[in-house]
Write a protein that holds these residues in place. Structure first.
Motif, PDB file in Angstrom:
ATOM      1  N   ARG A 280       1.429   6.686  -6.652  1.00  7.09           N
ATOM      2  CA  ARG A 280       0.339   7.535  -7.279  1.00  7.09           C
ATOM      3  C   ARG A 280       0.625   9.044  -6.980  1.00  7.09           C
ATOM      4  N   ALA A 281       1.407   9.477  -5.754  1.00 10.42           N
ATOM      5  CA  ALA A 281       1.774  10.756  -5.486  1.00 10.42           C
ATOM      6  C   ALA A 281       2.374  11.568  -6.322  1.00 10.42           C
TER       7      ALA A 281
ATOM      8  N   GLU B 261       8.508   9.201   5.095  1.00 11.82           N
ATOM      9  CA  GLU B 261       7.810  10.103   4.234  1.00 11.82           C
ATOM     10  C   GLU B 261       8.616  10.100   2.617  1.00 11.82           C
TER      11      GLU B 261
ATOM     12  N   GLU C  33       0.944   4.271  -2.757  1.00 11.61           N
ATOM     13  CA  GLU C  33       0.700   5.492  -2.189  1.00 11.61           C
ATOM     14  C   GLU C  33       1.638   6.590  -2.759  1.00 11.61           C
TER      15      GLU C  33
ATOM     16  N   ASP D  85       0.845  -1.214  -0.088  1.00 10.80           N
ATOM     17  CA  ASP D  85      -0.097  -0.003  -0.110  1.00 10.80           C
ATOM     18  C   ASP D  85       0.759   1.259  -0.032  1.00 10.80           C
ATOM     19  N   LYS D  86       1.849   1.096   0.952  1.00  9.09           N
ATOM     20  CA  LYS D  86       2.554   2.487   0.841  1.00  9.09           C
ATOM     21  C   LYS D  86       3.475   2.783  -0.272  1.00  9.09           C
TER      22      LYS D  86
END
Ligand code: SF4
Ligand code: FES
Length: 255
Positions: free
Chosen positions: A131-132, A182, A128, A124-125
């Motif tokens: 997609r960012a 991050e 994520e 998932d990460k």
């Protein structure tokens, strides 16, 4: 041949290593070896795969301490000492097990991603961050009647970054991805660079500046593990370096 395999129960949080003795043969991949274990010795062993042809990217795992695609890694070659890759060590890699490389193949989940079960990690990460960076083509002009022409030089530069199969091997090998929650990571940054240099998009630096931060281009410390492990020859570190130089020329401070 012995396979030493990491086992993990996501519900209890317990982990262990199991050793399986299997009959191997020329041409057997690590993925085939895992199937043999699943078919003949322990059908509870969990791992991900789809294409078995190195194009879907779903079988990325840590094999003899190197992130690789299980479906394109020859098991017997590993016992002969072939396919060694020297990586810059980091805690997520070091906490894994010891093994005897002459008699065993060690198979573990990719580091830096949460474990779900056995060799399956939570992607998932990874997606994520993918997609960012808005990984879709944004054409600068209306769709032409025929094709959008590009010169050969632009195509060959672009091609270095287009072959990614989203296996997350680079993220699993990156010391920064393991340390900084991050940090977008090598795969997402390589994808962002791929669209930034696409001559068919508008030349307005918006892609470049999207990652003008410590969690983007400036988070990389050039360990180069990403380039060393990528099964498709994508060089994220190269794109990151070039992006940084372009931003410096623009005189834009990181956010
Ligand atoms: S850049 Fe290479 S290692 Fe990273 S996700 Fe794409 S194919 Fe896998
Ligand atoms: S199973 Fe698709 S890349 Fe390995």
């Amino acid at each position: 041949m012995k396979l030493k395999v990491f086992r993990y129960d996501g519900e209890s949080g317990e982990s262990r290593y199991d050793s399986f003795e299997i009959e191997s043969g020329p041409g057997m991949t690590v993925l085939s070896a895992l199937f043999k274990v699943q078919d003949e010795l322990d059908d509870s062993l969990a791992f991900r795969y789809s294409c078995r042809g190195a194009v879907c990217g779903s079988c990325g795992m840590l094999i003899n301490k190197v992130p690789r695609l299980a479906c394109r890694t020859q098991a017997e070659s590993l016992l002969k000492g072939e396919g060694q890759v020297k990586l810059r060590p980091f805690p997520g890699m070091e906490e894994t097990a010891d093994w005897d490389p002459e008699t065993e193949v060690l198979v573990e989940p990719l580091p830096n991603l949460a474990k779900i079960k056995d060799l399956i990690v939570d992607m998932d990460k990874f997606f994520e961050f993918y997609r960012a960076v808005e990984p879709t083509f944004k054409p600068a002009s209306e769709t032409p009647e025929k094709e959008r022409l590009m010169d050969h030089e632009a195509v060959s530069e672009l091609e270095k970054y287009t072959n990614c199969v989203l296996c997350a091997s680079c993220v699993g090998s990156c010391p920064i991805s393991g340390r900084e929650e991050e940090f977008l990571g090598p795969a997402a940054l390589a994808k962002l660079y791929r669209f930034h240099i696409d001559p068919r998009e508008a030349d307005d630096d918006s892609r470049l500046l999207l990652a003008n931060s410590k969690s983007g281009w400036w988070g990389c410390e050039f360990n180069a593990n990403c380039k060393a492990v990528c099964p498709k020859g994508v060089p994220p570190i190269l794109g990151i370096g070039k992006a940084r130089r372009e931003i410096q020329k623009l005189g834009k401070e990181p956010k």
